[in-house]
Design a protein around this motif. Sequence first.
Motif, PDB file in Angstrom:
ATOM      1  N   THR A 119       0.869  -1.173   0.000  1.00 53.11           N
ATOM      2  CA  THR A 119       0.000   0.000   0.000  1.00 53.11           C
ATOM      3  C   THR A 119       0.906   1.222   0.000  1.00 53.11           C
ATOM      4  O   THR A 119       1.695   1.424   0.930  1.00 53.11           O
ATOM      5  CB  THR A 119      -0.905   0.016   1.241  1.00 53.11           C
ATOM      6  OG1 THR A 119      -1.674  -1.189   1.268  1.00 53.11           O
ATOM      7  CG2 THR A 119      -1.846   1.205   1.205  1.00 53.11           C
ATOM      8  N   TRP A 120       0.830   1.998  -1.068  1.00 56.37           N
ATOM      9  CA  TRP A 120       1.735   3.133  -1.247  1.00 56.37           C
ATOM     10  C   TRP A 120       0.884   4.399  -1.349  1.00 56.37           C
ATOM     11  O   TRP A 120       0.399   4.749  -2.409  1.00 56.37           O
ATOM     12  CB  TRP A 120       2.573   2.920  -2.500  1.00 56.37           C
ATOM     13  CG  TRP A 120       3.694   3.902  -2.653  1.00 56.37           C
ATOM     14  CD1 TRP A 120       3.789   4.935  -3.534  1.00 56.37           C
ATOM     15  CD2 TRP A 120       4.895   3.941  -1.872  1.00 56.37           C
ATOM     16  NE1 TRP A 120       4.968   5.612  -3.356  1.00 56.37           N
ATOM     17  CE2 TRP A 120       5.673   5.018  -2.348  1.00 56.37           C
ATOM     18  CE3 TRP A 120       5.379   3.161  -0.819  1.00 56.37           C
ATOM     19  CZ2 TRP A 120       6.916   5.345  -1.801  1.00 56.37           C
ATOM     20  CZ3 TRP A 120       6.606   3.480  -0.272  1.00 56.37           C
ATOM     21  CH2 TRP A 120       7.369   4.563  -0.767  1.00 56.37           C
ATOM     22  N   GLU A 137      -2.336   4.124  -3.417  1.00 56.67           N
ATOM     23  CA  GLU A 137      -2.235   3.078  -4.435  1.00 56.67           C
ATOM     24  C   GLU A 137      -2.026   1.708  -3.800  1.00 56.67           C
ATOM     25  O   GLU A 137      -1.280   1.572  -2.826  1.00 56.67           O
ATOM     26  CB  GLU A 137      -1.059   3.352  -5.373  1.00 56.67           C
ATOM     27  CG  GLU A 137      -1.308   4.397  -6.431  1.00 56.67           C
ATOM     28  CD  GLU A 137      -0.246   4.356  -7.519  1.00 56.67           C
ATOM     29  OE1 GLU A 137      -0.482   3.777  -8.590  1.00 56.67           O
ATOM     30  OE2 GLU A 137       0.843   4.899  -7.272  1.00 56.67           O
ATOM     31  N   ASN A 138      -2.664   0.690  -4.383  1.00 56.81           N
ATOM     32  CA  ASN A 138      -2.435  -0.697  -3.992  1.00 56.81           C
ATOM     33  C   ASN A 138      -1.605  -1.362  -5.076  1.00 56.81           C
ATOM     34  O   ASN A 138      -2.014  -1.415  -6.247  1.00 56.81           O
ATOM     35  CB  ASN A 138      -3.766  -1.428  -3.816  1.00 56.81           C
ATOM     36  CG  ASN A 138      -4.556  -0.902  -2.640  1.00 56.81           C
ATOM     37  OD1 ASN A 138      -3.985  -0.608  -1.587  1.00 56.81           O
ATOM     38  ND2 ASN A 138      -5.868  -0.764  -2.802  1.00 56.81           N
ATOM     39  N   LEU A 139      -0.432  -1.841  -4.690  1.00 54.64           N
ATOM     40  CA  LEU A 139       0.542  -2.354  -5.636  1.00 54.64           C
ATOM     41  C   LEU A 139       0.947  -3.785  -5.295  1.00 54.64           C
ATOM     42  O   LEU A 139       0.686  -4.272  -4.184  1.00 54.64           O
ATOM     43  CB  LEU A 139       1.788  -1.459  -5.651  1.00 54.64           C
ATOM     44  CG  LEU A 139       1.555   0.030  -5.930  1.00 54.64           C
ATOM     45  CD1 LEU A 139       2.850   0.803  -5.722  1.00 54.64           C
ATOM     46  CD2 LEU A 139       1.016   0.239  -7.336  1.00 54.64           C
ATOM     47  N   LYS A 143       4.374  -0.850 -13.330  1.00 59.31           N
ATOM     48  CA  LYS A 143       4.827   0.469 -12.908  1.00 59.31           C
ATOM     49  C   LYS A 143       6.324   0.684 -13.151  1.00 59.31           C
ATOM     50  O   LYS A 143       6.734   1.680 -13.729  1.00 59.31           O
ATOM     51  CB  LYS A 143       4.525   0.666 -11.417  1.00 59.31           C
ATOM     52  CG  LYS A 143       3.040   0.563 -11.059  1.00 59.31           C
ATOM     53  CD  LYS A 143       2.251   1.731 -11.610  1.00 59.31           C
ATOM     54  CE  LYS A 143       0.814   1.713 -11.120  1.00 59.31           C
ATOM     55  NZ  LYS A 143       0.040   2.868 -11.620  1.00 59.31           N
ATOM     56  N   GLU A 179       0.247  -2.791 -10.646  1.00 63.41           N
ATOM     57  CA  GLU A 179      -0.951  -2.453  -9.893  1.00 63.41           C
ATOM     58  C   GLU A 179      -1.574  -3.714  -9.296  1.00 63.41           C
ATOM     59  O   GLU A 179      -1.403  -4.814  -9.819  1.00 63.41           O
ATOM     60  CB  GLU A 179      -1.981  -1.758 -10.783  1.00 63.41           C
ATOM     61  CG  GLU A 179      -2.582  -2.665 -11.851  1.00 63.41           C
ATOM     62  CD  GLU A 179      -3.726  -2.021 -12.614  1.00 63.41           C
ATOM     63  OE1 GLU A 179      -4.440  -1.184 -12.022  1.00 63.41           O
ATOM     64  OE2 GLU A 179      -3.912  -2.383 -13.795  1.00 63.41           O
TER      65      GLU A 179
END
Length: 353
Positions: A46-47, A50-52, A90, A107
């Motif tokens: 979790t950034w 954004e969820n990566l 990304k 993502e």
Amino acid sequence: MSDEYYDRLVDEENLVDYLEEHLGDVDDYAIERHQEGHSNETLFVTWGGENLVIRRPPPGETADTAHDVLREHRVTKALADTDVPVPETKVACDDHDVIGSDFYVMERLEGDVLREDEPERFADPDHRTRIGEELVDTLAKIHRLDYEELGLGEFGRPAGYTQRQVDRWGKQLAWAFEVTEDEREVPDLHEVGDWLEENTPEDHPHSLVHGDYKLDNVMFAPGTPPALNAVFDWEMATLGDPRADLGWMLSYWRDAKDPDPELPELATRFMEREGYPTRVELVERWEELTGLEFEHERFYRTLAVYKLAGLGEMFFRRHLEGNADNPLYPKMRERVPALAARAKRIIEGDEPL
């Protein structure tokens, strides 16, 4: 997961510095390991908002064919603008000073990966039919891609792919047998290997192949009707024989008429329920969508089970040598001979499509 193992997976301070440099500063973040999967490691990040997902090899492994995450990144990025659903990538990193290995970031999508059972929202014959159709339709999309146009013309050597598969898995089994045959022999596997050598198709179509395409390597979006929104685990992708992909998928797909599975620990059985397409129906749909025929179907289904047996025998060698503590591995003493018997049933026509 132990703190020690997590520390081997990721140097969190270095990773955070890297993500800040490439994705921008955030006020908060979180990193956790995803527990599913048996090959590459998956970290959920979790950034900020954004969820990566981060994909990296297991600690201590080199980037061989089975763990080449940068190869996976390359094909996933190439498919971004096609009708094959993949997560958006990304950034990719080959600097091992960051977390000790290659890795890439993509993502994180929302949905369900169908492993142990179907979601309640899909428990309807029409939805079940659609699950099978979405699965095979997406495989057909992969096989219809113009890989040259996508910049993947040098991604593999499609000519001779199937013969190389037979050769490779024969060598994998020979390696395992060096140890396992002192415990028990599997003569059926030698017979199956000989049959595959004698019946390998001389020619085959060329396409991008996933290499591990099956129901639990795709995701279905939230809601109904079922809609496949992502294909994962591309590390075995190459240019090769689309019929081998289809045979592999079919080896995991069960019909209501099938005997009990040889690997019950890994078998998914809910597609035996009313509404799910049969293997024959899946093949017919693939043929219609690709314009190809599933010629030599006994060969491709036998090859898939032979490969499963090869994996199992390698697991058994690692157990015997004390190099693994997975409780599934010692069960391969019985499971691999059962898989070999299944391969022989396919060869002999006793386990029809």
